[in-house]
Design an enzyme around this catalytic site. Structure first.
Site, mmCIF file in Angstrom:
data_model
loop_
_atom_site.group_PDB
_atom_site.id
_atom_site.type_symbol
_atom_site.label_atom_id
_atom_site.label_comp_id
_atom_site.label_asym_id
_atom_site.label_seq_id
_atom_site.Cartn_x
_atom_site.Cartn_y
_atom_site.Cartn_z
ATOM 1 N N ASP A 248 0.813 -1.203 0.000
ATOM 2 C CA ASP A 248 0.000 0.000 0.000
ATOM 3 C C ASP A 248 0.851 1.261 0.000
ATOM 4 O OD1 ASP A 248 -2.387 -1.291 -0.054
ATOM 5 O OD2 ASP A 248 -2.857 -1.040 2.071
ATOM 6 N N LYS A 270 -3.663 3.373 -2.504
ATOM 7 C CA LYS A 270 -4.857 4.176 -2.738
ATOM 8 C C LYS A 270 -4.668 5.569 -2.158
ATOM 9 C CE LYS A 270 -7.816 0.102 -2.090
ATOM 10 N NZ LYS A 270 -6.762 -0.783 -1.563
ATOM 11 N N ILE A 306 -7.792 -2.771 11.027
ATOM 12 C CA ILE A 306 -8.316 -1.486 11.499
ATOM 13 C C ILE A 306 -8.306 -0.519 10.322
ATOM 14 C CG2 ILE A 306 -7.999 0.443 13.092
ATOM 15 C CD1 ILE A 306 -6.866 -1.447 15.103
ATOM 16 N N MET A 383 -7.659 8.978 8.399
ATOM 17 C CA MET A 383 -8.020 9.469 7.055
ATOM 18 C C MET A 383 -9.016 10.628 7.126
ATOM 19 S SD MET A 383 -8.418 5.674 5.319
ATOM 20 C CE MET A 383 -9.415 5.087 6.713
ATOM 21 N N GLY A 412 3.531 10.048 11.320
ATOM 22 C CA GLY A 412 3.938 9.654 12.658
ATOM 23 C C GLY A 412 4.917 8.487 12.694
#
Length: 479
Positions: A248, A270, A306, A383, A412
């Site tokens: 990702d 994405k 998550i 997000m 982070g």
């Protein structure tokens, strides 16, 4: 990389060693062990060094260094106690496009001698590029303690069976699976312990019963929020053995670099309103690759369960009867909050925490805002940067005070981490003035007040603690 790590085969080849003292003696022993033909040049010579030179196929010329000494050699080591002489040797060698190692002066040469853990034919070598010799020695001590002396016997055993394994398995993946299994099994244990006959018998048995793999497996792995030190041991092991890596956008470069180097990499990241591949296509790709017999790593930032769509992906795998494993990762809420010095719960501030996605599947904001107004509850929005103003408006509209503390944590746990704090009333203005970019985590609640007191992570001083396994010579091609 500052240097290109590789092993050099110098057996029966002429190597020039300039120097005759203790330093030169240490280098001569290494060259002698590697089978090199040492050509020693020095006005004086250490007694032990003289014995070594006279005991082998070596040559000693009792004189000062001259440029002509470089003729016909393949490697040069400057090991005198005179920096001026060492620099002259290095300069002359580089003019002839020779690789030269200068002891205790990596900048003058273009090759560095690493620390070595010798389990021949297994060799582990690593280097700090001459910047921290004591650190290299400490790393060597650690590796000496965890690498059994019998690894050399295990490598010899593998070499004996290499052609047999290649004859039985025509596909490279099948050969790799076989070796990965037996090199961690009973045969390997016997070889390491010294029972070579038992190890050979067990290898024959394993080879006789092994068959090519018809269906592969999928590893759904959480890569954490960015810092590679936060990976689990299991995640790292599966990352190292996967044949294909689907990764990702949120997977950091440092984490991705720990995957197997010769694996196939497919980017399926994405961004908002822009997907490299639709989710349904990703799901099917996992199935197709596994049916080809490949081990597929689906590497996601944070934790795959998550807000990572991991459940959707393994649901497809289950329907197709594809074997899979799930490895949890440190989710962004835990990692980013910890590195920002913001405890998500605290007896004086918050007794519960809620994770919320910043947008739903259809980009709507159909959230239960009335359940998020309790001041003793910490809210974490994933997000949510694009919808920050809407989030602040809805929280205030449903009862949260405008002076409620809020923090934004950009990138982070990485060296690019930035933390911005404010209130529901002014955080949007702070974002506009600082050009905050995704990925950014949002934390709402009074625990944010603890950031300035408890912050401990300094991105400017952060470093990636990956051990680089190099070779008996690291060569610089840029000098």
């Amino acid at each position: 990389m500052d240097y290109l790590p590789l092993f050099l085969e110098v057996r029966d080849r002429p190597c020039l060693l300039v120097g005759g003292g203790d330093i030169a003696l240490r280098k001569a022993r290494l060259l002698n062990d590697a089978g090199a033909h040492i050509q020693l040049v020095s006005p004086e010579i250490h007694p032990d060094l003289k014995v070594l030179i006279e005991s082998g196929f070596h040559a000693y010329r009792q004189k000062v260094f001259e440029a002509s000494d470089l003729n016909g050699v393949c490697l040069v080591i400057a090991a005198t106690d005179d920096p001026v002489v060492n620099s002259e040797v290095a300069a002359q060698a580089k003019e002839k496009n020779l690789f030269v190692n200068v002891v205790d002066d990596a900048e003058s040469g273009n090759a560095v001698m690493p620390s070595i853990v010798d389990r021949s034919p297994v060799m582990v070598a690593f280097s700090t590029g001459g910047k921290a010799p004591v650190l290299a020695r400490m790393l060597r001590q650690q590796l000496e303690s965890i690498l059994p002396a019998g690894y050399g016997r295990l490598a010899e055993l593998a070499g004996q069976f290499r052609s047999k394994v290649a004859g039985k398995f025509s596909h490279i993946n099948d050969r790799r699976y076989f070796w990965e299994r037996v090199l961690t099994g009973h045969a390997a244990e016997k070889a390491i312990s010294g029972d070579v006959e038992a190890a050979q018998r067990l290898m024959e048995e394993e080879l006789a019963k092994s068959e090519p793999v018809s269906t592969g497996e999928v590893y759904l792995v959480g890569g954490g929020p960015g810092d590679p030190d936060l990976l689990t041991f299991k995640a790292l092991r599966l990352m190292q053995q996967a044949d294909v890596v689907l990764h990702d956008r949120l997977v950091s470069e440092q984490v991705l670099s720990l995957c197997r180097r010769d694996a196939d990499y497919i980017y399926v990241g994405k961004k908002r309103d822009r997907h490299a591949r639709p989710q349904e296509e990703i799901n099917q790709l996992l199935v197709d690759l596994a049916k080809e017999g490949k081990r597929v790593l689906r590497l996601k930032g944070g934790d795959p369960f998550i807000f990572g769509r991991g459940g959707e992906e393994i649901d497809t795998l289950a329907e197709e009867n594809i074997p899979f494993q799930v490895v949890p990762g440190i989710t962004a809420a835990s990692g980013c909050a910890s590195y920002a010095g913001i405890p998500l719960t605290h007896r004086d501030h918050a007794q519960s925490v809620r994770f919320v996605t910043g947008h739903l599947k259809d980009d709507s904001y159909n959230l239960n805002w009335h359940e998020m107004v309790d001041p003793s509850q910490t809210l974490v929005f994933y997000m949510g940067l694009m919808g920050l103003s809407r989030i602040c408006e809805e929280l205030h509209k449903h009862g949260r005070s405008l002076d409620t503390p809020i923090a934004l944590i950009e990138k982070g746990t990485t060296q690019k981490q930035r933390v911005f704090t404010g209130t529901l009333e002014n955080i949007s203005q702070i974002v506009e003035g600082n050009t905050v970019k995704a990925p950014t985590l949002i934390i709402v609640g009074s625990v944010v007040q603890l950031h300035h007191k408890l912050k401990w992570f300094n991105p400017d001083n952060a470093w990636c603690s990956q051990v680089s396994y190099c070779i008996p010579f690291a060569l610089s091609l840029s000098k």
